[in-house]
Enzyme design. Sequence first.
Site, PDB file in Angstrom:
ATOM      1  N   LYS A   1     -13.067   1.628  11.205  1.00  0.00           N
ATOM      2  CA  LYS A   1     -11.902   2.199  12.109  1.00  0.00           C
ATOM      3  C   LYS A   1     -12.353   2.449  13.533  1.00  0.00           C
ATOM      4  O   LYS A   1     -11.249   2.039  14.245  1.00  0.00           O
ATOM      5  CB  LYS A   1     -11.495   3.423  11.393  1.00  0.00           C
ATOM      6  CG  LYS A   1     -10.638   2.982   9.974  1.00  0.00           C
ATOM      7  CD  LYS A   1      -9.263   2.187  10.226  1.00  0.00           C
ATOM      8  CE  LYS A   1      -8.482   2.078   8.931  1.00  0.00           C
ATOM      9  NZ  LYS A   1      -7.296   1.358   9.446  1.00  0.00           N
TER      10      LYS A   1
ATOM     11  N   GLY B   1       0.725  -1.168   0.136  1.00  0.00           N
ATOM     12  CA  GLY B   1      -0.106  -0.277   0.122  1.00  0.00           C
ATOM     13  C   GLY B   1       0.895   1.149  -0.006  1.00  0.00           C
ATOM     14  O   GLY B   1       2.007   1.228   0.172  1.00  0.00           O
ATOM     15  N   PHE B   2       0.312   2.372  -0.260  1.00  0.00           N
ATOM     16  CA  PHE B   2       0.775   3.638  -0.245  1.00  0.00           C
ATOM     17  C   PHE B   2       1.759   4.055   0.762  1.00  0.00           C
ATOM     18  O   PHE B   2       2.808   4.425   0.716  1.00  0.00           O
ATOM     19  CB  PHE B   2      -0.225   4.622  -0.609  1.00  0.00           C
ATOM     20  CG  PHE B   2       0.132   6.058  -0.509  1.00  0.00           C
ATOM     21  CD1 PHE B   2       1.358   6.393  -1.079  1.00  0.00           C
ATOM     22  CD2 PHE B   2      -0.723   7.121  -0.133  1.00  0.00           C
ATOM     23  CE1 PHE B   2       1.628   7.873  -1.251  1.00  0.00           C
ATOM     24  CE2 PHE B   2      -0.336   8.660  -0.377  1.00  0.00           C
ATOM     25  CZ  PHE B   2       0.889   8.804  -0.869  1.00  0.00           C
ATOM     26  N   ILE B   3       1.045   3.905   1.980  1.00  0.00           N
ATOM     27  CA  ILE B   3       1.755   4.414   3.233  1.00  0.00           C
ATOM     28  C   ILE B   3       2.640   3.448   3.855  1.00  0.00           C
ATOM     29  O   ILE B   3       3.832   3.722   4.084  1.00  0.00           O
ATOM     30  CB  ILE B   3       0.811   4.985   4.189  1.00  0.00           C
ATOM     31  CG1 ILE B   3      -0.126   6.295   3.898  1.00  0.00           C
ATOM     32  CG2 ILE B   3       1.449   5.357   5.508  1.00  0.00           C
ATOM     33  CD1 ILE B   3      -1.202   6.396   4.630  1.00  0.00           C
TER      34      ILE B   3
ATOM     35  N   TYR C   1     -16.503   3.134   6.313  1.00  0.00           N
ATOM     36  CA  TYR C   1     -15.124   3.163   6.518  1.00  0.00           C
ATOM     37  C   TYR C   1     -14.675   3.577   7.818  1.00  0.00           C
ATOM     38  O   TYR C   1     -14.181   3.142   8.643  1.00  0.00           O
ATOM     39  CB  TYR C   1     -14.495   3.952   5.389  1.00  0.00           C
ATOM     40  CG  TYR C   1     -13.151   4.280   5.781  1.00  0.00           C
ATOM     41  CD1 TYR C   1     -12.013   3.393   5.811  1.00  0.00           C
ATOM     42  CD2 TYR C   1     -12.740   5.777   5.818  1.00  0.00           C
ATOM     43  CE1 TYR C   1     -10.876   3.633   6.041  1.00  0.00           C
ATOM     44  CE2 TYR C   1     -11.359   5.952   6.036  1.00  0.00           C
ATOM     45  CZ  TYR C   1     -10.571   4.840   6.235  1.00  0.00           C
ATOM     46  OH  TYR C   1      -9.200   5.105   6.492  1.00  0.00           O
TER      47      TYR C   1
END
Length: 326
Positions: free
Chosen positions: A158, A14-16, A154
């Site tokens: 979380k 993933g991006f992070i 979403y």
Amino acid sequence: MTTQKTYLVTGVAGFIASRVAAALIDQGHRVVGIDNLNDYYDVSLKNHRLDQLHGDRFGFQEIDIEDQSALTRLFDENRFDAVLNLAARAGVRYSMENPHIYMTTNAMGSLNLLEQIRRTGVSKYVLASTSSLYAGQEMPFRETLAVNTPISPYAASKKSAEAMAYAYHHLYDIDISICRYFTVYGPAGRPDMCVFRFIRWIDEGSPIELFGDGNQARDFTFVDDIASGTIAAIQPVGYEIFNLGGGGTPVSLNEMIAMLESLLGKKAQYETKPFHKADIKITAADISKAREQLGWSPQTELPEGLKACVQWHQDNKPWSQNIILP
């Protein structure tokens, strides 16, 4: 963090997470990365990020955090000093289309990791969370605010992961840091997010899909700053929540688009759509807690960060121009 340690980084393609893994490797640590390489967005971009991670201090396994048996084998084969859980189903709007997978990945996946941490005696858990939890709260957003009214599946998923993490801290003395990220952007970013999409559309002369009038504003945070904050959160804290954001100076989408127009030397065209009910009008992070307790603050200003994004897009043509947008 001078002694080599072994870290599990989930969602590593993933991006992070890929930037977190790269930074840990650069610091001399061993990283075991897992990812299920799902097709929410173009897998070629995930493979591109994985290609940047190499060497004998990095190992990758294609594992889904929903797969309890695979996680059991993984934890039996390794002794982790900390688990950094950045695997998630992201995206506010898509969570309304497929809410079940958000709960199974973001909430149940986190629970699966907590169970393995408890079982094998891992002392530290870092959970990536989101500024989306602050919808409707007074700004600047502080970690002490009650975030009991999520406005998307979403955000709700979380919140569930955060609550379960606290339960495991209370019951089993697991040291836990929750990092609430604020609008992360950077090179090789997610193609469902505005910076990636706007660069692509402006460059190719396609209309920008703009939800609302563009005056909505975000506390944009460069990905490498987010990575350094996530790594800083590995230190022992007990149980704490940290905002990782740009420092409480939100920038409107219109301002950000103007910066991209200047960098690309092209004017944007627009296709306006109604503001989405699940979106937040403005976000601004109070990062004083992260500054004081973690010694962290963002280092990259938005113009510099956007320049790096545009440079990545240009350097990776024609492939970058053909990445499938979700």
